[in-house]
Design a protein around this motif. Sequence first.
Motif, mmCIF file in Angstrom:
data_model
loop_
_atom_site.group_PDB
_atom_site.id
_atom_site.type_symbol
_atom_site.label_atom_id
_atom_site.label_comp_id
_atom_site.label_asym_id
_atom_site.label_seq_id
_atom_site.Cartn_x
_atom_site.Cartn_y
_atom_site.Cartn_z
ATOM 1 N N ILE A 7 -5.666 28.800 1.060
ATOM 2 C CA ILE A 7 -6.660 29.335 1.992
ATOM 3 C C ILE A 7 -5.985 29.694 3.321
ATOM 4 C CG2 ILE A 7 -8.749 28.799 3.288
ATOM 5 C CD1 ILE A 7 -9.567 28.922 0.536
ATOM 6 N N VAL A 8 -5.084 28.808 3.765
ATOM 7 C CA VAL A 8 -4.398 29.082 5.028
ATOM 8 C C VAL A 8 -3.660 30.406 4.933
ATOM 9 C CG1 VAL A 8 -2.571 28.314 6.561
ATOM 10 C CG2 VAL A 8 -4.172 26.658 5.644
ATOM 11 N N PHE A 53 -9.992 13.425 -5.122
ATOM 12 C CA PHE A 53 -8.706 14.107 -4.982
ATOM 13 C C PHE A 53 -7.604 13.117 -4.654
ATOM 14 C CE2 PHE A 53 -11.405 17.883 -3.826
ATOM 15 C CZ PHE A 53 -11.104 18.606 -4.971
ATOM 16 N N ASN A 54 -7.521 12.081 -5.445
ATOM 17 C CA ASN A 54 -6.441 11.112 -5.275
ATOM 18 C C ASN A 54 -6.429 10.509 -3.858
ATOM 19 O OD1 ASN A 54 -4.270 9.675 -6.252
ATOM 20 N ND2 ASN A 54 -2.792 11.132 -5.386
ATOM 21 N N GLY A 67 2.676 4.614 -0.535
ATOM 22 C CA GLY A 67 2.312 5.741 -1.400
ATOM 23 C C GLY A 67 3.340 5.931 -2.508
ATOM 24 N N ALA A 108 -12.970 20.334 6.018
ATOM 25 C CA ALA A 108 -11.824 19.619 5.470
ATOM 26 C C ALA A 108 -11.324 18.574 6.466
ATOM 27 C CB ALA A 108 -10.717 20.613 5.137
ATOM 28 N N MET A 123 -3.905 19.985 6.769
ATOM 29 C CA MET A 123 -4.256 21.250 6.129
ATOM 30 C C MET A 123 -5.590 21.771 6.667
ATOM 31 S SD MET A 123 -1.683 21.847 4.483
ATOM 32 C CE MET A 123 -2.240 23.437 3.922
ATOM 33 N N THR A 177 3.091 5.327 4.035
ATOM 34 C CA THR A 177 1.907 5.948 3.462
ATOM 35 C C THR A 177 1.234 6.836 4.501
ATOM 36 O OG1 THR A 177 -0.207 5.585 2.371
ATOM 37 C CG2 THR A 177 0.423 4.015 4.064
ATOM 38 N N LEU A 233 -2.197 14.251 5.360
ATOM 39 C CA LEU A 233 -1.868 15.564 4.791
ATOM 40 C C LEU A 233 -3.101 16.459 4.744
ATOM 41 C CD1 LEU A 233 0.514 14.566 1.891
ATOM 42 C CD2 LEU A 233 1.076 15.778 3.987
ATOM 43 N N SER A 234 -4.196 15.909 4.215
ATOM 44 C CA SER A 234 -5.390 16.748 4.122
ATOM 45 C C SER A 234 -5.911 17.052 5.518
ATOM 46 C CB SER A 234 -6.460 16.072 3.270
ATOM 47 O OG SER A 234 -6.610 14.732 3.629
ATOM 48 N N TYR A 245 -5.729 19.509 -4.120
ATOM 49 C CA TYR A 245 -6.599 19.825 -2.973
ATOM 50 C C TYR A 245 -5.795 20.470 -1.843
ATOM 51 C CZ TYR A 245 -9.641 18.728 1.024
ATOM 52 O OH TYR A 245 -10.406 18.794 2.143
ATOM 53 N N LEU A 246 -4.638 19.849 -1.557
ATOM 54 C CA LEU A 246 -3.798 20.384 -0.487
ATOM 55 C C LEU A 246 -3.240 21.743 -0.871
ATOM 56 C CD1 LEU A 246 -1.874 17.119 0.318
ATOM 57 C CD2 LEU A 246 -3.886 18.042 1.429
ATOM 58 N N THR A 296 -6.118 25.289 8.686
ATOM 59 C CA THR A 296 -7.065 26.301 8.216
ATOM 60 C C THR A 296 -7.993 26.685 9.352
ATOM 61 O OG1 THR A 296 -7.036 25.123 6.129
ATOM 62 C CG2 THR A 296 -8.693 26.840 6.394
ATOM 63 N N SER A 350 -5.169 3.127 2.795
ATOM 64 C CA SER A 350 -4.011 2.245 2.689
ATOM 65 C C SER A 350 -3.602 1.735 4.065
ATOM 66 C CB SER A 350 -2.837 2.999 2.077
ATOM 67 O OG SER A 350 -3.243 3.623 0.889
ATOM 68 N N LEU A 351 -3.638 2.649 5.061
ATOM 69 C CA LEU A 351 -3.261 2.228 6.408
ATOM 70 C C LEU A 351 -4.208 1.152 6.916
ATOM 71 C CD1 LEU A 351 -2.420 5.680 7.986
ATOM 72 C CD2 LEU A 351 -0.850 3.773 7.714
ATOM 73 N N LEU A 402 -7.412 11.823 -1.109
ATOM 74 C CA LEU A 402 -7.190 12.739 0.003
ATOM 75 C C LEU A 402 -8.505 13.096 0.699
ATOM 76 C CD1 LEU A 402 -4.720 15.189 -1.717
ATOM 77 C CD2 LEU A 402 -4.173 13.636 0.133
ATOM 78 N N PHE A 403 -9.588 12.986 -0.022
ATOM 79 C CA PHE A 403 -10.843 13.543 0.449
ATOM 80 C C PHE A 403 -11.899 12.449 0.444
ATOM 81 C CE2 PHE A 403 -14.870 15.645 0.078
ATOM 82 C CZ PHE A 403 -14.747 16.791 0.827
ATOM 83 N N ALA A 458 -15.391 27.886 0.288
ATOM 84 C CA ALA A 458 -14.160 28.618 -0.006
ATOM 85 C C ALA A 458 -14.471 29.821 -0.888
ATOM 86 C CB ALA A 458 -13.166 27.693 -0.696
ATOM 87 N N VAL A 509 0.811 -1.213 0.000
ATOM 88 C CA VAL A 509 0.000 0.000 0.000
ATOM 89 C C VAL A 509 0.837 1.251 0.000
ATOM 90 C CG1 VAL A 509 -1.891 -1.130 1.146
ATOM 91 C CG2 VAL A 509 -0.135 -0.012 2.512
ATOM 92 N N LEU A 521 -14.823 26.078 6.913
ATOM 93 C CA LEU A 521 -14.228 25.370 5.774
ATOM 94 C C LEU A 521 -13.147 24.407 6.275
ATOM 95 C CD1 LEU A 521 -13.588 24.928 2.786
ATOM 96 C CD2 LEU A 521 -12.117 26.925 2.888
#
Lengths: 202, 481, 642
Positions: A154-155, B64-65, A122, B119, B131, B184, B127-128, A147-148, B135, B189-190, B67-68, B17, A120, B115
């Motif tokens: 935004i941050v 989003f690959n 990345g 997220a 972020m 990862t 990662l997401s 997305y990030l 925010t 995946s985890l 991420l979301f 946003a 798995v 927002l």
Amino acid sequence: MTAFVFYLFAALAIASGAMVVTARNPVHSVLFLILTFFNVAGLFILLGAEFVAMIMVIVYVGAVAVLFLFVVMMLDIHAVTLREGFTKILPVGAVVALVLFVELALVFGTWLMAPDLDAVRGAPTPAVGELSNTQAIGAVLYTDYVYLFQLAGIVLLVGMIGSIMLTLRARVGVKRQNPRTQANRPLEDCIEVKKVATGKGV
Amino acid sequence: MSELPNLIPALPEIFLALAGMALLMLGVFRKRDATRQVGHLALAAFAAAAVLALTFGGPRQVTFNGLFITDAFAVFAKLMVFGASAATLILALKWMEQENAARFEFPVLVVFAVLGMCAMISANDFLSLYMGLETQSLALYLIAAYQRDATRSTEAGLKYFVLGALASGLFLYGASLIYGFTGTTNFDSLAQGFEGAETVSPGVVVGLVFIICALAFKVSAVPFHMWTPDVYEGAPTPVTAFFSVAPKVAALALFLRVMSAPFGDLLAQWQQVIVAISVASMMLGGFAAIVQTNIKRLMAYSSIGHVGYALVGLAVGSAEGIGGVLVYMTIYLFMNVGTFAVILSMRANGRLVEGINDLSGLSKNRPVMAAALAVMMFSMAGIPPFAGFFGKFFIFKAAVDAGLIPLAVVGVLTSVVAAFYYLRIVKIIYFDEAGDQFEPMTAQARLVLGIASVFVAVFFLFPLPQIVLAADTAAKALFGG
Amino acid sequence: MTVAIVFLPLLGAILAGLFGRFLGRRGSQILTCLLLAVSALLSIPLLYKVGFGSGPFTVVLLDWIHVGTFNVSWALKVDTLTAVMLFTVTMISALVHIYSIGYMSHDPSVPRFMSYLSLFTFFMLMLVTADNLVQMFFGWEGVGLSSYLLIGFWSDRPSANAAAIKAFVVNRVGDFGFMLGIAGIYLSFDSAHLDTIFAAAPAMAGQSLHLFGMDLPLITTLCLLLFLGAMGKSAQIGLHTWLPDAMEGPTPVSALIHAATMVTAGVFMVARMSPLFELSEAALSTVAFIGATTAIFAATVACTQNDIKKVIAYSTCSQLGYMFFALGVGAYPAAIFHLMTHAFFKAMLFLGAGSVIHAMSDEQDMRRMGGIWKNIKVTYAIMWIGSLSLAGLPVFAGYYSKDMILEAAWGAHSAIGQYAFWMGAAAALLTAFYSWRLLFMTFHGAPRADEKVMAHIHESPLVMLIPLGLLAVGAVFAGMAGYDAFVGEDRMHFWKAALAVVGPDPIEAAHHVGEAVKLLPVVIALVGIGVAYAFYMARPAWPGRLAAMLPGVYRLLLNKWYFDEAYEALFIRPAFALGRILWKQGDVGIIDRLGPDGVSWAARQVARRTARLQSGYVYHYAFAMIIGLAVFVTAYVIGMEG
């Protein structure tokens, strides 16, 4: 040779890091911080991550640390008074730090890459020969990680709003130059012509 | 050229946003003060985002690959966040007008904070998650320091910022440990990797402990709670109201997802940590509140205690427990919003007061307000038939079913301690000598308090089954159901 | 229609209670009276329809409690028994409502009073229309509550508050039995629905109940528990002490609640549960025995009381005794018949007494009345009619129902029947005696009130007299009009299956008793009147001499057989003493010190310490976080090693 350079950079980074917190003069602290950044950038280059290294120098040294330097110089901080509490909690802090350090060392000592996770993993960094580091980042930054990237924007926006909100003041009575009014000012407002009799003074 | 990712699942976030930026422009370019328009449009934006979340959020979708993610759980949590934010924003706008502290940046920052929360809730990757967390946090630090001329407010903002940065550091350290030991950061995946794993690398677990600590900071659980009383007391009251609901719900939702989705199979590893945090929070929330004299500080300790109860549900680690947490948080949200509607109306002789003793004899001066506050306090103390009782009931039931009987016992005992200070407030408002009369509540406060108290009072009749069902569906979504 | 009858009073109560300030005094009076009047008028066609027309029916309102197998729907069961009760309750209540307009005209909180009255009526209607025991219990507790509110209506009088609390507590004792009875029934029948219970009852007749290692006969136990509830509500001997004290409430309340309606709830309940009682000889005998004993006991006490309302209160107690022994010998129709006629003449007596009190500037002691008949003739006539009816003289309503009861008792041809008959007959003598004692002391002889009061005597306003007149019509004609349907030829057709009859019909037997038995009550009543005349008109010195001759008996009666004193010594004082010991020694000494006080002290200490941790320094906070982290990691690492 590589090992020597690594240990050089690493030792310098740790030493200057220690100096950052122990230096008496805050300006010295910031300067040591810059030294630390340089050493870390060197370590990144050793890892083949030249993009991160350059960013490190440009952003952290060029912008952040210089900003720090300005702030520190402007604020006239008395480091000694700030440090009163420091000596008091130093022993406890040292113990906690030691404990954490030992534990983390233990954990790293038993490094075990979970075998089931190979499948798995990345997206790994491509081999240096195929693609340069910068290109590799560029390839994913706006596609896989868009997305990030947007969220990071935004941050930054929020940070900007915040700094303006907390500092901008609409002060009354501030004198500003206004060329238009200056230019349009009628002559009579500026000059008064007086007849002065000779020998009498004003 | 890679394909454009599927944007449909993230529509609420994208909308928020854009709305945030549009509102910012509106605020900046309006000639006169635009706080009111911006505020109302922000409320409209929350409503629209809620509709979008309901319409497009339902079934599990990843985009989003990876991420979301959006699923029933995310929708449930987002609706709570939208509702809580809207309610507190309504209160805040009016309050700020009264205090001559209205600035259009406030609603804009709230929109960005929300927002960030969305997220967080929808994060499917460290990662997401980070972020979203940043925010949200950055916006929160700013609104804590919103009254920049009040020392207490800026102090609160600064404290929150410094400690929040520390928590972020802990989080990043933990996340990097996990990345280092697994390769990862993606939750799916985890989860796949840990499924049925017999041994786990210690690095992963240490990393997880770091992450738990960081998240515990965000939900203000003991011993990472220290900022809470100071920030709650120092921040402007509407901000405190906002802090006590929306970010708490979002952070708790995040906590639930991180613990259940990627690390669900490591329950044995993290359960003890959560139990310890939960017990400590329940005890501190119960005991420390007793000596408080400031009602905002009291609410801070109260929220610490409530988080402790919610974490009991997390410690159970099953869909039943998670469902219990969601029901609990829904009820908590209504109780807190209602209570803050009262606190924001504590204004005597043209001056804001926030001492608990200022409430004395409220029943004589403002009987309706007193009755509503009493309902809230009874509910917070967990006295049937008010809503608060059912929240605790579901949590403790899940704990008992899972065999965590000592935890449930501690929970019941500490709720007795906590009942002491909630009921003390009831005693003060009903049996003490009447103090200064408060000014009448604003229409907005009345509306919010009215809805909240009706909800809390008749919860057992009408919305109980619906909410339990929704929470159940949401909780099952975390377990791939 | 039924729904309207039951819920119109509730509507009135809510409107007058919540919007009383808005409606004003007049508005709330008119509103509640109007709603009650509609309700009462509607109950007449209902009674006709159920009694002489299409028969019983059930109106389902909604599913109420639905937990597991415990399934209770909210329904109104209307059979002849219910219809009679609806008719009686709404009729009396409407008249009392109207009467209250005049009687309470000087009171500051009229809307509240009217609201309570209507609320009470609603609960009473709820009770009589119950189609299951839970609903009946709801009504039962509701009337208890509203009775408490109304007795304590003048809450600034300590005696009123004490009486209200006493009524509530004594009723609680009975309610406890009732509740146990309901629970027991649910346990054994698995249902609280009346029709289901009655259908299953015969099959359960022989069974026994295992409780605390004893084998108790099931039906008898359940019936006795239910009867305990009935005793409390209907003020039977032992649990009667609250009723005379309840006279602290305003007189219309006494008339409505403590004479005509609420106190008959026990009678109604036993009649309603008659299919169950019929299965237990022992339970019926107990009912008859208690009833007969109450009848004679209360009558003796009534002879010595001086408070005009207390005399009538004890008389109520005594008449309820009649109803119970009628139930006990199986003459349910006779009991209900008496319930109805009694409601009319007793309400009238009370309202008449209220009129007297009103006229005498709130004087209630008969020793300070006398000789006022010329001033208030209408009231005087009313009291006469009421007394004649109460004493059971021919033509008047009481004659028909009371005779029926005594005949049924005789006709039962059992030991208990004989006991009941003779006690009833003796009580009838005393009834006549104390009724005329009341009349003579109040209206005749030399005036004993002071001049100021005498000068002020006035007839009550028309709004009080009209209800009295209407009640008088009932007190005269209700017996005659109802005789055939209730206990005469048409009774089978009228009652249908509302009241259980097992074996030989006691009413039938009653009709075949000897002429002497039928005549005896009338003769006895005349004798009683004669004695009263002799004592209080012809030879006013005799009562004193009699009391001096039998000082023990007199004191026993005057002090109401020392029931209150005995309770005081047996229950209240020991309970208080025990309470004090538990409070001083147990609670304050041990539990408080170790419990709440100790715990709260400890809690405060802990709280203060934790609060001290909250120093306000950011680095302390950051430190706490790091230490927390270190502890968790350490705990994990140690666990990993171990």
